[in-house]
Design an enzyme around this catalytic site. Structure first.
Site, PDB file in Angstrom:
ATOM      1  CB  THR A 180      -0.978  -0.006   1.191  1.00  0.00           C
ATOM      2  OG1 THR A 180      -0.258  -0.239   2.403  1.00  0.00           O
ATOM      3  CG2 THR A 180      -2.040  -1.066   1.010  1.00  0.00           C
TER       4      THR A 180
ATOM      5  CB  THR B  79      -2.612  -3.637   7.453  1.00  0.00           C
ATOM      6  OG1 THR B  79      -3.834  -3.067   7.854  1.00  0.00           O
ATOM      7  CG2 THR B  79      -2.672  -5.132   7.584  1.00  0.00           C
TER       8      THR B  79
END
Length: 411
Positions: free
Chosen positions: A156, A200
């Protein structure tokens, strides 16, 4: 038994295929849907986030691991949407993508292990995942390029893919461990067994050793404790954190008592390497700091002190400018909740003494300490003067770039 541990660019573990495609989940248009498939199946061990708020794939993944008896045939990972705080619709969408993946990869529903990473609270585009599955199947392969596609697609805010591997030679047969991870922000993993649960962090570990799930769980928990549970970028524990270990058995080498210690050492090495890469690629990070806490009464108190320092905004901002402000270190240790006598504590930044006897060290050299802290990586050693326990905890500085990235992450 002749066992040799190797490091470097060994062959990938047998019994797995990897691939990735663009499903249209990421606004950037980059790769965002990945799969790792074990055609003959693999035994699994998994650890999930201890956050009470968990994403749909955590809920579904727990259920699947329990239902399948720890057998996994396909790992399905999407980036760009965390599928967290999305209600029943999110659970249903996750289950639907697993059912479609099971049909695509020729396995049963419960043998699909889902993961997601990205923005929290946005409706999950399960239809995009399902539509992309035929292409994802075509993308699968067992080469370096295929494994790298997997590692890149799960990113990400990461700026680089994170992979590590090692191999053990057992009487001329190579047993390989390969790991791929993502994580750059929202990193303070606190992982535990799947039942109950303990940006995350996602980590996938693949090995071709033959091992039962119970043995894998016994090996994974200490490896995670000393690696992923010993790092922090910003002190935020994600809703999606997952570490999954899969063993295909394709090498034909069985994990036994003779091999166990060597395999555990190899697994620990891969986990520590990936954990370090996560911190080194942290959002806006300019300095990686290892907190070496020693002389504590027990390991738990040493870790509690390390976390208090690692999560202190005052310490982290001082590190960003290479400011040897030892007072902030002592203050953070002091409010950690661990009782100690400040006069027994000794603090060093690199090899420079900065604090002892309850005050600034008489040998403190601010210029030398500043020079140490200008390095990309350095160690702060704190001896508590209480016992023989300790820990090593890897963290980083807090910069304006981190604030910029996270100030407008969802917009």
């Amino acid at each position: 038994m002749d066992v040799e541990v190797k490091t470097g660019r060994e062959a990938l573990p047998q019994g797995f295929q990897w691939g990735a495609v663009k499903a249209g989940i990421k606004a950037s248009g980059n790769l965002d849907l990945a799969a790792a498939v074990a055609p003959e199946g693999a035994n699994a061990a998994v650890m999930f986030t201890s956050n009470q708020v968990v994403a749909a794939p955590i809920t579904v993944g727990r259920s699947h691991i329990a239902s399948s008896g720890g057998r996994v045939r396909a790992v399905l990972v999407n980036a760009g949407n965390a599928n967290c705080a999305t209600g029943k619709a999110g659970i249903d969408a996750c289950s639907a993508t697993c059912a479609a993946a099971a049909e695509t990869f020729g396995c049963i529903f419960d043998e699909v292990f889902p993961s997601s990473t990205g923005i929290i609270g946005v409706p999950f585009p399960g239809d995009k995942v399902v539509a992309a599955l035929p292409g994802l199947k075509i993308s699968l392969g067992a080469t370096e390029e295929h494994a790298e596609l997997f590692a890149k697609a799960i990113m990400t805010t990461d700026t680089k893919m994170k992979v590590a591997r090692t191999a053990i030679d057992v009487n001329g047969v190579s047993v390989t461990i390969f790991g791929a991870a993502k994580g750059a922000g929202m990193i303070h993993p606190r992982l535990g067994p799947p039942v109950p649960p303990h940006a995350t962090m996602l980590v996938y570990l693949f090995t071709d050793i033959a091992a039962e799930g119970t043995d894998l769980r016994e090996l994974l928990q200490p490896a995670v404790h000393q690696s992923f549970n010993s790092i922090s970028i910003d002190g935020d524990t994600s809703t999606n954190d997952t570490v999954l270990l899969l063993a295909s058995g394709a090498s034909g080498v069985k994990l036994d008592s003779m091999l166990r210690e060597r395999f555990a050492d190899a697994l620990n090495r891969v986990c520590r390497t990936l954990a370090h890469k996560i911190v080194d690629d942290g959002e806006g990070v300019t300095h990686v700091v290892t907190l070496d806490i020693s002389g504590a009464r027990n390991e738990a108190e040493a870790r509690q002190i390390a976390r208090s320092i690692a999560h202190s905004p005052l310490c982290k901002t001082a590190w960003s400018s290479a400011d040897p402000n030892w007072g902030r270190l002592m203050a953070a240790a002091g409010y950690s909740g661990v009782e100690f006598d400040p006069e027994n504590v000794i603090v060093r930044i690199g090899d420079v003494p900065v604090y002892e006897g309850g005050m600034r060290s008489p040998n403190f050299d601010e210029t030398k300490a500043h020079k140490v802290m200008q390095q990309r990586e350095y160690t702060i050693a704190i001896h508590m003067g209480q016992g023989d326990a300790g820990c090593r905890f890897v963290t980083c500085d807090l910069t304006e770039e981190y604030v910029r990235i996270n100030a407008d992450y969802s917009t």
